[in-house]
Scaffold this active site. Structure first.
Site, PDB file in Angstrom:
ATOM      1  N   TYR A  53       0.830  -1.201   0.000  1.00  0.00           N
ATOM      2  CA  TYR A  53       0.000   0.000   0.000  1.00  0.00           C
ATOM      3  C   TYR A  53       0.868   1.255   0.000  1.00  0.00           C
ATOM      4  O   TYR A  53       1.882   1.330   0.687  1.00  0.00           O
ATOM      5  CB  TYR A  53      -0.944   0.017   1.197  1.00  0.00           C
ATOM      6  CG  TYR A  53      -2.084  -0.975   1.112  1.00  0.00           C
ATOM      7  CD1 TYR A  53      -2.310  -1.719  -0.035  1.00  0.00           C
ATOM      8  CD2 TYR A  53      -2.942  -1.165   2.186  1.00  0.00           C
ATOM      9  CE1 TYR A  53      -3.359  -2.633  -0.108  1.00  0.00           C
ATOM     10  CE2 TYR A  53      -3.993  -2.071   2.125  1.00  0.00           C
ATOM     11  CZ  TYR A  53      -4.195  -2.802   0.979  1.00  0.00           C
ATOM     12  OH  TYR A  53      -5.229  -3.698   0.919  1.00  0.00           O
ATOM     13  N   SER A 211     -13.645  -3.976  -0.623  1.00  0.00           N
ATOM     14  CA  SER A 211     -14.465  -3.256  -1.600  1.00  0.00           C
ATOM     15  C   SER A 211     -15.948  -3.459  -1.330  1.00  0.00           C
ATOM     16  O   SER A 211     -16.718  -3.822  -2.229  1.00  0.00           O
ATOM     17  CB  SER A 211     -14.129  -3.683  -3.036  1.00  0.00           C
ATOM     18  OG  SER A 211     -14.683  -2.792  -3.980  1.00  0.00           O
ATOM     19  N   PRO A 212     -16.403  -3.207  -0.098  1.00  0.00           N
ATOM     20  CA  PRO A 212     -17.813  -3.444   0.235  1.00  0.00           C
ATOM     21  C   PRO A 212     -18.775  -2.533  -0.518  1.00  0.00           C
ATOM     22  O   PRO A 212     -19.959  -2.856  -0.622  1.00  0.00           O
ATOM     23  CB  PRO A 212     -17.861  -3.183   1.746  1.00  0.00           C
ATOM     24  CG  PRO A 212     -16.732  -2.244   1.998  1.00  0.00           C
ATOM     25  CD  PRO A 212     -15.648  -2.679   1.061  1.00  0.00           C
ATOM     26  N   LEU A 213     -18.276  -1.413  -1.032  1.00  0.00           N
ATOM     27  CA  LEU A 213     -19.133  -0.486  -1.771  1.00  0.00           C
ATOM     28  C   LEU A 213     -18.907  -0.574  -3.280  1.00  0.00           C
ATOM     29  O   LEU A 213     -19.316   0.311  -4.031  1.00  0.00           O
ATOM     30  CB  LEU A 213     -18.905   0.953  -1.295  1.00  0.00           C
ATOM     31  CG  LEU A 213     -19.115   1.205   0.196  1.00  0.00           C
ATOM     32  CD1 LEU A 213     -18.948   2.682   0.514  1.00  0.00           C
ATOM     33  CD2 LEU A 213     -20.473   0.706   0.667  1.00  0.00           C
ATOM     34  N   ALA A 214     -18.238  -1.641  -3.719  1.00  0.00           N
ATOM     35  CA  ALA A 214     -17.993  -1.862  -5.156  1.00  0.00           C
ATOM     36  C   ALA A 214     -17.330  -0.648  -5.794  1.00  0.00           C
ATOM     37  O   ALA A 214     -17.753  -0.173  -6.854  1.00  0.00           O
ATOM     38  CB  ALA A 214     -19.292  -2.214  -5.877  1.00  0.00           C
ATOM     39  N   GLY A 215     -16.294  -0.150  -5.132  1.00  0.00           N
ATOM     40  CA  GLY A 215     -15.550   0.981  -5.670  1.00  0.00           C
ATOM     41  C   GLY A 215     -16.339   2.280  -5.712  1.00  0.00           C
ATOM     42  O   GLY A 215     -15.975   3.205  -6.430  1.00  0.00           O
ATOM     43  N   GLY A 216     -17.439   2.353  -4.941  1.00  0.00           N
ATOM     44  CA  GLY A 216     -18.256   3.559  -4.887  1.00  0.00           C
ATOM     45  C   GLY A 216     -19.607   3.410  -5.559  1.00  0.00           C
ATOM     46  O   GLY A 216     -20.496   4.241  -5.342  1.00  0.00           O
ATOM     47  N   LEU A 217     -19.808   2.347  -6.341  1.00  0.00           N
ATOM     48  CA  LEU A 217     -21.084   2.166  -7.031  1.00  0.00           C
ATOM     49  C   LEU A 217     -22.255   2.016  -6.064  1.00  0.00           C
ATOM     50  O   LEU A 217     -23.384   2.384  -6.385  1.00  0.00           O
ATOM     51  CB  LEU A 217     -21.034   0.945  -7.945  1.00  0.00           C
ATOM     52  CG  LEU A 217     -20.352   1.109  -9.302  1.00  0.00           C
ATOM     53  CD1 LEU A 217     -20.333  -0.229 -10.034  1.00  0.00           C
ATOM     54  CD2 LEU A 217     -21.053   2.155 -10.145  1.00  0.00           C
ATOM     55  N   GLY A 220     -24.142   5.547  -3.250  1.00  0.00           N
ATOM     56  CA  GLY A 220     -24.963   6.687  -3.626  1.00  0.00           C
ATOM     57  C   GLY A 220     -24.406   7.414  -4.833  1.00  0.00           C
ATOM     58  O   GLY A 220     -24.463   8.638  -4.914  1.00  0.00           O
TER      59      GLY A 220
END
Length: 323
Positions: A53, A211-217, A220
């Site tokens: 990282y 990636s629980p938010l699918a990269g922001g998808l 919202g």
């Protein structure tokens, strides 16, 4: 904050894991320190990082930031369950990547130095190494544990059969084996439900979704598509592939009166074998927002609605594709 055991281990970790991948590339060191302090203030004790990282080969930028935060004292290290990872390339020479016994030894020592600690709570293999036998991997991990340099071992991005092979090899050696698997898992990406989650449940591994938010998808995106990361070409392309689902999803979140990001996290928290998703805030405000997910209880009707919008693979294998 709610705490649960990490898989079958006696180790207690918070139900949200603080991801540090943005520390350095996206978030300044000062702001990273503030986010980690706030995480402790709200009871998050589980932090995840990796030697790669920072994304400058061999520099370990993010681990250095976490290490300098530990060095500030005040019980920061003692209160933290620190998880880091190895596998990725840290140099251009042979044996500076993957899971050979040599790289495991060198990578662990380098992470310890950067993190300014004498032990790693959870040492994770960032990917499966198909060219190194598990006997070699476990022998190296056993040595590290005997030396007091690591306490637990985990995997990331393993297939179900990799987990089974790793655990059976560890069992034969009399070693505790894996306690966790870090998988790509969210409402849009559910393939791990076929074999990874059943394997983790059977072998007693905690699942840590990345990636629980699918990269922001799932965060919202339709409400903020005209600004920031949501306006990137990659994001716009992904949105067009999934626009119908995302529109239905955000409309359902409006019905619930909840932020889409928090619903996505709450859904993961409701899944069997999931210990806690990794949240990777770039700001304190984003961290604060994630805490709401811990309070959301999705009933059976809501979970069924989400399955309708985002159909999974149809259950575990082989029923998902056979009978």
């Amino acid at each position: 904050m709610e705490y649960v055991h990490l898989g079958r281990a006696g180790l207690s970790v918070s139900r949200l894991c603080l991801g540090t991948m943005n520390f350095g590339p996206e978030t300044s060191e000062e702001d990273s320190f503030a986010i980690m302090d706030k995480a402790h203030d709200v009871g998050i004790n589980f932090f995840d990082t990796a030697n790669v990282y920072g994304w400058k080969k061999g520099e370990g930028i993010t681990e250095h930031i976490v290490g300098r935060w530990f060095a500030k004292g005040g019980g920061r290290r003692e209160k933290t369950v620190i998880a880091t990872k190895l596998y990725g390339s840290m140099g251009d020479w042979p044996n500076e990547s993957y899971l050979s016994a040599l790289n495991i030894r060198r990578a662990c020592d380098a992470s310890l130095k950067r993190l300014q600690t004498d032990y790693i709570d959870l040492y994770q293999m960032h990917h499966v190494d198909r060219n190194t036998p598990f006997d070699e991997i476990w022998e190296a991990m056993e040595v590290l544990r005997q030396q007091g340099k690591i306490i637990y071992a985990g995997s990331s991005n393993f297939a179900g059969w990799h987990i089974a092979k790793a655990q059976e090899t560890a069992k034969r050696r009399g070693f505790f084996g894996l306690v966790s698997e870090q998988s790509h898992y969210n409402l849009l990406v559910r393939e791990v439900e076929l074999e990874v989650l059943p394997a983790c449940d059977d072998y007693g591994l905690g699942v840590i979704p990345w990636s629980p938010l699918a990269g922001g998808l799932l965060g919202g995106v339709l409400r903020k598509i005209d600004k920031g990361r949501s306006a990137s070409e990659r994001m716009l392309g992904e949105l067009e592939k999934h626009r119908d689902k995302i529109e239905r999803y955000e409309a359902f979140c409006d019905e619930l009166g909840e932020n889409p990001a928090n619903v996505a996290l709450a859904w993961l928290l409701a899944q069997k074998a999931v210990t806690g998703p990794i949240v990777g805030p770039r700001t304190i405000e984003q961290l604060d927002g994630s805490l709401r997910a811990l309070e959301i209880e999705l009933d059976e009707k809501a979970l069924a609605r989400l399955d309708e919008i985002f159909p999974g693979p149809g259950g575990p294998a082989p029923e998902a594709y056979a009978w």
